[in-house]
Scaffold this motif. Structure first.
Motif, short mmCIF file in Angstrom:
data_model
loop_
_atom_site.label_atom_id
_atom_site.label_comp_id
_atom_site.label_asym_id
_atom_site.label_seq_id
_atom_site.Cartn_x
_atom_site.Cartn_y
_atom_site.Cartn_z
N ARG A 115 44.76 36.98 43.81
CA ARG A 115 44.16 37.91 44.76
C ARG A 115 43.56 37.16 45.95
O ARG A 115 42.36 37.26 46.22
CB ARG A 115 43.07 38.72 44.07
CG ARG A 115 43.60 39.56 42.92
CD ARG A 115 42.48 40.29 42.24
NE ARG A 115 41.76 41.10 43.20
CZ ARG A 115 41.65 42.41 43.15
NH1 ARG A 115 42.19 43.05 42.17
NH2 ARG A 115 40.98 43.08 44.05
N HIS A 159 52.54 36.40 47.88
CA HIS A 159 51.71 35.53 48.72
C HIS A 159 52.10 34.06 48.49
O HIS A 159 52.40 33.67 47.35
CB HIS A 159 50.23 35.75 48.37
CG HIS A 159 49.31 35.19 49.39
ND1 HIS A 159 48.95 33.89 49.42
CD2 HIS A 159 48.69 35.77 50.44
CE1 HIS A 159 48.12 33.66 50.42
NE2 HIS A 159 47.95 34.82 51.06
N GLU A 162 43.73 37.60 49.18
CA GLU A 162 43.22 38.45 50.25
C GLU A 162 42.43 39.63 49.70
O GLU A 162 42.15 40.58 50.42
CB GLU A 162 44.38 38.97 51.11
CG GLU A 162 45.31 37.89 51.65
CD GLU A 162 44.62 36.98 52.64
OE1 GLU A 162 43.67 37.42 53.32
OE2 GLU A 162 45.01 35.80 52.71
N GLY A 163 42.13 39.61 48.41
CA GLY A 163 41.38 40.70 47.79
C GLY A 163 42.25 41.72 47.10
O GLY A 163 41.76 42.61 46.44
N GLU A 164 43.56 41.61 47.28
CA GLU A 164 44.50 42.53 46.63
C GLU A 164 45.54 41.71 45.87
O GLU A 164 45.86 40.59 46.26
CB GLU A 164 45.23 43.38 47.67
CG GLU A 164 44.34 44.32 48.44
CD GLU A 164 45.13 45.12 49.46
OE1 GLU A 164 46.36 45.00 49.49
OE2 GLU A 164 44.50 45.86 50.21
N LEU A 165 46.08 42.31 44.82
CA LEU A 165 47.13 41.64 44.06
C LEU A 165 48.39 41.58 44.90
O LEU A 165 48.92 42.60 45.34
CB LEU A 165 47.40 42.40 42.76
CG LEU A 165 48.46 41.78 41.85
CD1 LEU A 165 48.01 40.40 41.39
CD2 LEU A 165 48.72 42.67 40.67
N ASP A 166 48.86 40.35 45.17
CA ASP A 166 50.05 40.15 46.00
C ASP A 166 50.89 39.05 45.37
O ASP A 166 50.57 37.87 45.49
CB ASP A 166 49.64 39.77 47.42
CG ASP A 166 50.82 39.64 48.36
OD1 ASP A 166 51.95 40.00 47.94
OD2 ASP A 166 50.63 39.18 49.49
#
Length: 103
Positions: A58, A67, A60-64
């Motif tokens: 995470r 990335h 950027e604060g979101e599950l990606d």
């Protein structure tokens, strides 16, 4: 004496007491039972995983899962699994991260 200074003084005394107690009773901790030793050996990897996993999963604060950090982490994990070489894992992971960030 204000409450703030009293709290600071008590926190300092408590911190000192905890550290001094560990040093005072260190000779009794020399013989740790094997089950406790097994548990204690798991603490460093768990602490490292707790620090690294959020940065990879995470960033950027979101599950990606696309990335660059996550992909570089997967590449580094594969290298670590196959070679068991810390230096090579660091070099390949860092190289992959730099290359993917540049793209």
């Amino acid at each position: 004496m204000s409450r703030v200074w009293a709290a600071i003084l008590l926190a300092g005394i408590g911190t000192f007491a905890m550290r001094a107690a560990f040093l005072a009773f260190a000779d009794r901790l020399a013989d740790v039972p094997p089950p406790v030793q097994r548990v204690l050996r798991q603490i460093p990897p768990a602490a490292l995983a707790a620090l690294v996993a959020p940065a990879l999963l995470r960033p950027e604060g979101e599950l990606d899962l696309t990335h660059p950090r996550f992909v570089a982490g997967v590449v580094a994990a594969a290298v670590a699994w196959r070679t068991r070489s810390t230096g090579l894992t660091l070099a390949v992971g860092l190289g992959a991260a730099m290359l993917l960030e540049a793209l």
